[in-house]
Design a protein around this motif. Structure first.
Motif, PDB file in Angstrom:
ATOM      1  N   UNK A   5       0.816  -1.190  -0.031  1.00 48.00           N
ATOM      2  CA  UNK A   5      -0.004   0.064  -0.169  1.00 48.00           C
ATOM      3  C   UNK A   5       0.904   1.285  -0.015  1.00 48.00           C
ATOM      4  N   UNK A   6       0.617   1.974  -1.210  1.00 55.41           N
ATOM      5  CA  UNK A   6       1.617   3.141  -1.416  1.00 55.41           C
ATOM      6  C   UNK A   6       0.893   4.548  -1.078  1.00 55.41           C
ATOM      7  N   UNK A   7       1.227   5.166   0.073  1.00 53.21           N
ATOM      8  CA  UNK A   7       0.487   6.397   0.622  1.00 53.21           C
ATOM      9  C   UNK A   7       1.476   7.699   0.214  1.00 53.21           C
ATOM     10  N   UNK A  33       0.090 -11.079   2.646  1.00 47.52           N
ATOM     11  CA  UNK A  33       0.966 -10.071   3.450  1.00 47.52           C
ATOM     12  C   UNK A  33       0.836  -8.786   2.879  1.00 47.52           C
ATOM     13  N   UNK A  34       0.788  -7.791   3.922  1.00 42.70           N
ATOM     14  CA  UNK A  34       0.782  -6.415   3.469  1.00 42.70           C
ATOM     15  C   UNK A  34       1.912  -5.574   3.897  1.00 42.70           C
ATOM     16  N   UNK A  77       7.009   8.098  -8.061  1.00 43.37           N
ATOM     17  CA  UNK A  77       8.508   7.771  -7.289  1.00 43.37           C
ATOM     18  C   UNK A  77       8.348   6.617  -6.517  1.00 43.37           C
ATOM     19  N   UNK A  78       7.095   6.444  -6.044  1.00 41.85           N
ATOM     20  CA  UNK A  78       6.999   5.388  -4.943  1.00 41.85           C
ATOM     21  C   UNK A  78       7.045   4.072  -5.852  1.00 41.85           C
ATOM     22  N   UNK A  79       6.190   3.974  -6.751  1.00 38.82           N
ATOM     23  CA  UNK A  79       6.319   2.965  -7.986  1.00 38.82           C
ATOM     24  C   UNK A  79       7.541   2.462  -8.438  1.00 38.82           C
ATOM     25  N   UNK A  80       8.309   3.246  -8.652  1.00 44.59           N
ATOM     26  CA  UNK A  80       9.683   3.218  -9.201  1.00 44.59           C
ATOM     27  C   UNK A  80      10.355   2.436  -7.972  1.00 44.59           C
ATOM     28  N   UNK A  91      -0.120  -3.641  -5.931  1.00 47.99           N
ATOM     29  CA  UNK A  91       0.164  -2.238  -5.339  1.00 47.99           C
ATOM     30  C   UNK A  91      -1.283  -1.494  -5.219  1.00 47.99           C
ATOM     31  N   UNK A  92      -1.454  -1.093  -4.091  1.00 46.51           N
ATOM     32  CA  UNK A  92      -2.800  -0.353  -4.073  1.00 46.51           C
ATOM     33  C   UNK A  92      -2.306   1.163  -3.406  1.00 46.51           C
ATOM     34  N   UNK A  93      -2.444   2.230  -4.159  1.00 50.04           N
ATOM     35  CA  UNK A  93      -2.108   3.520  -3.950  1.00 50.04           C
ATOM     36  C   UNK A  93      -3.271   3.970  -3.384  1.00 50.04           C
ATOM     37  N   UNK A  94      -2.951   4.931  -2.052  1.00 47.80           N
ATOM     38  CA  UNK A  94      -4.271   5.380  -1.341  1.00 47.80           C
ATOM     39  C   UNK A  94      -3.683   6.958  -1.066  1.00 47.80           C
TER      40      UNK A  94
END
Length: 118
Positions: A5-7, A33-34, A77-80, A91-94
């Motif tokens: 989870x990308x925040x 697993x998170x 940037x987080x995805x990279x 991936x879950x962006x929030x």
């Protein structure tokens, strides 16, 4: 499954803390697993202590940007970052400001399981 989870967050650590704790509650019954990665967009108002409850989360990291680049670029940037440094299935962006609802994670997991690798 391993799900990250990308925040992205800029200064609003109070909302980010609440979001992370709600994520922690919502994933407690799941076997997946998170991990949570918080992308700090060069915040100027950072609490001296930031330790949201994450006992149901495998890992929690904060990646600090050197300069403010905005919400969308923080996600990119987080995805990279995770593509280079981590292994994951999804991936879950929030949004860190509470616009996204953690209870929707359960629906996402159900949809993934129903999709049969499509």
């Amino acid at each position: 499954m391993k799900i990250i989870i990308l925040i992205p967050v800029y200064n609003d650590y109070k909302s980010a803390s609440k979001l992370i704790e709600e994520i922690n509650l919502n994933v407690s019954s799941l076997e997946d697993k998170f991990s949570i990665i918080l992308i700090d967009d060069a915040s100027t108002d950072v609490p001296s202590v930031f330790s949201p409850k994450t006992d149901n989360v495998e890992s929690f990291k904060i990646v600090k940007m050197k300069k403010n680049i905005g919400h969308a670029r923080c996600i990119a940037t987080g995805l990279k970052y995770i593509c280079e440094k981590d292994h994951f299935d999804y991936v879950i962006p929030m949004d860190g400001d509470g616009e996204d609802r953690p209870e929707e994670i359960l629906e996402f997991i159900k949809n993934v399981q129903d999709a049969n690798d499509k």
